[in-house]
Write a protein that holds these residues in place. Structure first.
Motif, PDB file in Angstrom:
ATOM      1  N   TYR A 286       3.185   3.660  12.054  1.00  0.00           N
ATOM      2  CA  TYR A 286       3.201   2.209  12.129  1.00  0.00           C
ATOM      3  C   TYR A 286       1.823   1.564  12.153  1.00  0.00           C
ATOM      4  CZ  TYR A 286       7.909   3.503  13.586  1.00  0.00           C
ATOM      5  OH  TYR A 286       9.166   4.060  13.646  1.00  0.00           O
ATOM      6  N   GLY A 287       0.765   2.369  12.184  1.00  0.00           N
ATOM      7  CA  GLY A 287      -0.572   1.788  12.241  1.00  0.00           C
ATOM      8  C   GLY A 287      -0.834   1.186  13.609  1.00  0.00           C
ATOM      9  N   GLU A 288      -1.571   0.068  13.659  1.00  0.00           N
ATOM     10  CA  GLU A 288      -1.866  -0.576  14.933  1.00  0.00           C
ATOM     11  C   GLU A 288      -0.720  -1.539  15.255  1.00  0.00           C
ATOM     12  OE1 GLU A 288      -2.502  -1.852  18.080  1.00  0.00           O
ATOM     13  OE2 GLU A 288      -3.077  -3.626  16.928  1.00  0.00           O
ATOM     14  N   PRO A 289       0.121  -1.223  16.245  1.00  0.00           N
ATOM     15  CA  PRO A 289       1.342  -1.989  16.453  1.00  0.00           C
ATOM     16  C   PRO A 289       1.119  -3.407  16.960  1.00  0.00           C
ATOM     17  CG  PRO A 289       1.067  -0.343  18.172  1.00  0.00           C
ATOM     18  CD  PRO A 289       0.026  -0.065  17.133  1.00  0.00           C
ATOM     19  N   ARG A 290       0.060  -3.654  17.720  1.00  0.00           N
ATOM     20  CA  ARG A 290      -0.155  -5.012  18.217  1.00  0.00           C
ATOM     21  C   ARG A 290      -0.356  -5.988  17.049  1.00  0.00           C
ATOM     22  NH1 ARG A 290      -1.546  -7.447  22.872  1.00  0.00           N
ATOM     23  NH2 ARG A 290      -2.045  -5.508  23.963  1.00  0.00           N
ATOM     24  N   GLU A 291      -1.107  -5.558  16.047  1.00  0.00           N
ATOM     25  CA  GLU A 291      -1.327  -6.410  14.880  1.00  0.00           C
ATOM     26  C   GLU A 291      -0.007  -6.689  14.162  1.00  0.00           C
ATOM     27  OE1 GLU A 291      -3.824  -6.469  10.652  1.00  0.00           O
ATOM     28  OE2 GLU A 291      -3.938  -4.741  11.992  1.00  0.00           O
ATOM     29  N   LEU A 292       0.844  -5.650  14.049  1.00  0.00           N
ATOM     30  CA  LEU A 292       2.140  -5.833  13.398  1.00  0.00           C
ATOM     31  C   LEU A 292       2.988  -6.868  14.136  1.00  0.00           C
ATOM     32  CD1 LEU A 292       3.452  -2.277  12.372  1.00  0.00           C
ATOM     33  CD2 LEU A 292       2.960  -4.187  10.856  1.00  0.00           C
TER      34      LEU A 292
ATOM     35  N   SER B 187      -3.458   1.196  19.991  1.00  0.00           N
ATOM     36  CA  SER B 187      -3.560   2.617  19.645  1.00  0.00           C
ATOM     37  C   SER B 187      -2.938   2.848  18.278  1.00  0.00           C
ATOM     38  CB  SER B 187      -2.860   3.476  20.702  1.00  0.00           C
ATOM     39  OG  SER B 187      -2.914   4.850  20.363  1.00  0.00           O
ATOM     40  N   GLU B 188      -3.681   3.446  17.368  1.00  0.00           N
ATOM     41  CA  GLU B 188      -3.195   3.690  16.007  1.00  0.00           C
ATOM     42  C   GLU B 188      -2.041   4.687  16.019  1.00  0.00           C
ATOM     43  OE1 GLU B 188      -3.756   2.873  11.782  1.00  0.00           O
ATOM     44  OE2 GLU B 188      -4.628   1.990  13.594  1.00  0.00           O
ATOM     45  N   HIS B 189      -0.953   4.318  15.382  1.00  0.00           N
ATOM     46  CA  HIS B 189       0.211   5.189  15.274  1.00  0.00           C
ATOM     47  C   HIS B 189       0.257   5.771  13.866  1.00  0.00           C
ATOM     48  CE1 HIS B 189       4.496   6.369  15.043  1.00  0.00           C
ATOM     49  NE2 HIS B 189       4.417   6.492  16.356  1.00  0.00           N
TER      50      HIS B 189
ATOM     51  N   GLY C  29       6.542  -1.745  27.149  1.00  0.00           N
ATOM     52  CA  GLY C  29       7.043  -0.694  28.022  1.00  0.00           C
ATOM     53  C   GLY C  29       8.107   0.149  27.332  1.00  0.00           C
ATOM     54  N   ALA C  30       8.981  -0.520  26.590  1.00  0.00           N
ATOM     55  CA  ALA C  30      10.028   0.203  25.870  1.00  0.00           C
ATOM     56  C   ALA C  30       9.445   1.017  24.713  1.00  0.00           C
ATOM     57  CB  ALA C  30      11.079  -0.778  25.355  1.00  0.00           C
ATOM     58  N   LEU C  31       8.500   0.418  23.970  1.00  0.00           N
ATOM     59  CA  LEU C  31       7.923   1.117  22.822  1.00  0.00           C
ATOM     60  C   LEU C  31       7.075   2.312  23.248  1.00  0.00           C
ATOM     61  CD1 LEU C  31       6.901  -1.856  20.474  1.00  0.00           C
ATOM     62  CD2 LEU C  31       8.968  -0.446  20.424  1.00  0.00           C
ATOM     63  N   SER C  32       6.525   2.268  24.455  1.00  0.00           N
ATOM     64  CA  SER C  32       5.717   3.397  24.915  1.00  0.00           C
ATOM     65  C   SER C  32       6.547   4.670  25.026  1.00  0.00           C
ATOM     66  CB  SER C  32       5.075   3.070  26.272  1.00  0.00           C
ATOM     67  OG  SER C  32       6.063   2.982  27.293  1.00  0.00           O
ATOM     68  N   ARG C  33       7.855   4.523  25.186  1.00  0.00           N
ATOM     69  CA  ARG C  33       8.727   5.695  25.299  1.00  0.00           C
ATOM     70  C   ARG C  33       8.834   6.465  23.995  1.00  0.00           C
ATOM     71  NH1 ARG C  33      13.696   2.837  28.678  1.00  0.00           N
ATOM     72  NH2 ARG C  33      12.424   2.098  30.425  1.00  0.00           N
ATOM     73  N   ILE C  34       8.488   5.809  22.883  1.00  0.00           N
ATOM     74  CA  ILE C  34       8.490   6.518  21.595  1.00  0.00           C
ATOM     75  C   ILE C  34       7.059   6.691  21.077  1.00  0.00           C
ATOM     76  CG2 ILE C  34      10.807   5.794  20.970  1.00  0.00           C
ATOM     77  CD1 ILE C  34       9.553   3.675  19.140  1.00  0.00           C
ATOM     78  N   GLY C  35       6.088   6.572  21.983  1.00  0.00           N
ATOM     79  CA  GLY C  35       4.701   6.841  21.613  1.00  0.00           C
ATOM     80  C   GLY C  35       4.007   5.722  20.875  1.00  0.00           C
ATOM     81  N   VAL C  36       4.481   4.485  21.034  1.00  0.00           N
ATOM     82  CA  VAL C  36       3.863   3.334  20.385  1.00  0.00           C
ATOM     83  C   VAL C  36       3.185   2.490  21.459  1.00  0.00           C
ATOM     84  CG1 VAL C  36       4.265   1.245  19.033  1.00  0.00           C
ATOM     85  CG2 VAL C  36       5.558   3.320  18.530  1.00  0.00           C
TER      86      VAL C  36
ATOM     87  N   ASP D  55       0.864  -1.177   0.000  1.00  0.00           N
ATOM     88  CA  ASP D  55       0.000   0.000   0.000  1.00  0.00           C
ATOM     89  C   ASP D  55       0.896   1.221   0.000  1.00  0.00           C
ATOM     90  OD1 ASP D  55      -1.752   2.043   0.356  1.00  0.00           O
ATOM     91  OD2 ASP D  55      -2.682   1.268   2.174  1.00  0.00           O
ATOM     92  N   GLU D  56       1.015   1.884  -1.135  1.00  0.00           N
ATOM     93  CA  GLU D  56       1.953   2.987  -1.258  1.00  0.00           C
ATOM     94  C   GLU D  56       1.529   4.213  -0.451  1.00  0.00           C
ATOM     95  OE1 GLU D  56       2.806   3.858  -5.290  1.00  0.00           O
ATOM     96  OE2 GLU D  56       3.694   1.899  -5.708  1.00  0.00           O
ATOM     97  N   GLN D  57       0.305   4.215   0.061  1.00  0.00           N
ATOM     98  CA  GLN D  57      -0.130   5.331   0.875  1.00  0.00           C
ATOM     99  C   GLN D  57       0.378   5.204   2.314  1.00  0.00           C
ATOM    100  OE1 GLN D  57      -1.682   7.919  -0.593  1.00  0.00           O
ATOM    101  NE2 GLN D  57      -1.309   6.708  -2.425  1.00  0.00           N
ATOM    102  N   ARG D  58       0.875   4.041   2.667  1.00  0.00           N
ATOM    103  CA  ARG D  58       1.343   3.830   4.023  1.00  0.00           C
ATOM    104  C   ARG D  58       2.858   3.922   4.061  1.00  0.00           C
ATOM    105  NH1 ARG D  58      -2.073  -0.622   7.163  1.00  0.00           N
ATOM    106  NH2 ARG D  58      -1.402   0.778   8.824  1.00  0.00           N
ATOM    107  N   LEU D  59       3.377   4.314   5.223  1.00  0.00           N
ATOM    108  CA  LEU D  59       4.804   4.552   5.351  1.00  0.00           C
ATOM    109  C   LEU D  59       5.539   3.271   5.748  1.00  0.00           C
ATOM    110  CD1 LEU D  59       4.571   7.953   7.222  1.00  0.00           C
ATOM    111  CD2 LEU D  59       5.299   7.595   4.861  1.00  0.00           C
ATOM    112  N   PRO D  60       6.827   3.172   5.403  1.00  0.00           N
ATOM    113  CA  PRO D  60       7.606   1.989   5.769  1.00  0.00           C
ATOM    114  C   PRO D  60       7.653   1.782   7.277  1.00  0.00           C
ATOM    115  CG  PRO D  60       8.754   3.305   4.134  1.00  0.00           C
ATOM    116  CD  PRO D  60       7.590   4.123   4.586  1.00  0.00           C
ATOM    117  N   LYS D  61       7.623   0.527   7.689  1.00  0.00           N
ATOM    118  CA  LYS D  61       7.540   0.202   9.103  1.00  0.00           C
ATOM    119  C   LYS D  61       8.770  -0.566   9.603  1.00  0.00           C
ATOM    120  CE  LYS D  61       2.515  -0.054   8.721  1.00  0.00           C
ATOM    121  NZ  LYS D  61       2.530   0.460   7.331  1.00  0.00           N
ATOM    122  N   ALA D  62       9.785  -0.682   8.757  1.00  0.00           N
ATOM    123  CA  ALA D  62      10.969  -1.445   9.149  1.00  0.00           C
ATOM    124  C   ALA D  62      11.637  -0.865  10.382  1.00  0.00           C
ATOM    125  CB  ALA D  62      11.966  -1.503   7.986  1.00  0.00           C
ATOM    126  N   GLY D  63      11.505   0.441  10.594  1.00  0.00           N
ATOM    127  CA  GLY D  63      12.124   1.066  11.762  1.00  0.00           C
ATOM    128  C   GLY D  63      11.626   0.460  13.060  1.00  0.00           C
TER     129      GLY D  63
END
Length: 223
Positions: free
Chosen positions: A168-174, A163-165, A152-159, A121-129
């Motif tokens: 990265y979209g919905e991170p639990r699904e990823l 919760s939709e990011h 706990g670690a990912l919450s420090r960068i707002g993930v 989906d070219e409308q979505r941004l790369p998530k490799a980070g």
């Protein structure tokens, strides 16, 4: 600037010492304005490179100078370096020079990760980070990382899970579905845990495309 014409005494004009702070402030303002302009150019350059990544097309130094940095050519190395760092940390993409004679560049996923699903989906941004961050967290824990520690670690960068990011979209699904199906992660219940809890491990595809030593070297380089 607040003085009106003629408001200064004829006998007490501004001294040379009074002019020094003004000159210093002018220099600081000019430096700040330049840094602000370079920050804008960094963002524009990162977006330009992302567009080329989605189009699967290389770009050249001449094109970057003419399209983005026309008035800032003397700052090319600095801006490209900042844009490269931003793309690597946020999107997990590295700027790679493929033809030094022509100064030709492409973006490639860092650490050799392929992540072809990013381009569905070219409308979505790369998530490799985000995947790189998770792989780093697991590598630091040696073999596996408790799910609670990962979130706990990912919450420090707002993930946050559920919760939709905006990137990265919905991170639990990823983490628990997409990258498990792709073979980058394993997600399982901790054996004999009571109460039941889960953990993340590297998946087989992660071991094929990179290594924990490479991930730890990357972490040391960017930390």
């Amino acid at each position: 600037m607040a003085d009106t014409p003629g408001s200064q005494s004829e006998d007490h004009g501004p001294s040379g010492q009074d002019e020094v702070p003004s000159t210093s402030h002018d220099h600081e303002d000019a430096s700040s304005s330049l840094q602000d302009a370079l920050q804008v150019k960094k963002n524009e350059l990162a977006q330009f490179l992302l567009n080329r990544y989605f189009a699967r097309e290389p770009t050249t130094k001449a094109e970057l100078l003419n399209s983005v940095l026309r008035d800032y050519q003397d700052h090319f190395v600095v801006v490209l370096g900042q844009a490269s760092e931003y793309l690597q940390l946020v999107f997990g993409l590295e700027v790679k020079e493929v033809d030094p004679s022509e100064y030709t560049y492409i973006l490639v996923p860092t650490l050799g990760l392929t992540l072809n699903e990013m381009l569905r989906d070219e409308q979505r941004l790369p998530k490799a980070g985000l995947l790189v961050i998770v792989l780093c967290l697991i590598a630091v824990e040696v073999n596996s990382a408790p799910e609670e520690a990962i979130w706990g670690a990912l919450s420090r960068i707002g993930v946050y899970p559920g919760s939709e990011h905006y990137i990265y979209g919905e991170p639990r699904e990823l983490l628990t579905q997409v990258w498990v199906q792709e073979g980058y992660l394993e997600y399982r219940q901790v054996p004999d845990s009571n109460p039941a809890c889960s953990e993340f491990l590297w998946g087989p595809r992660a071991y094929v495309e990179t290594s924990k030593s490479e991930v730890l070297e990357y972490l040391d380089r960017v930390s």
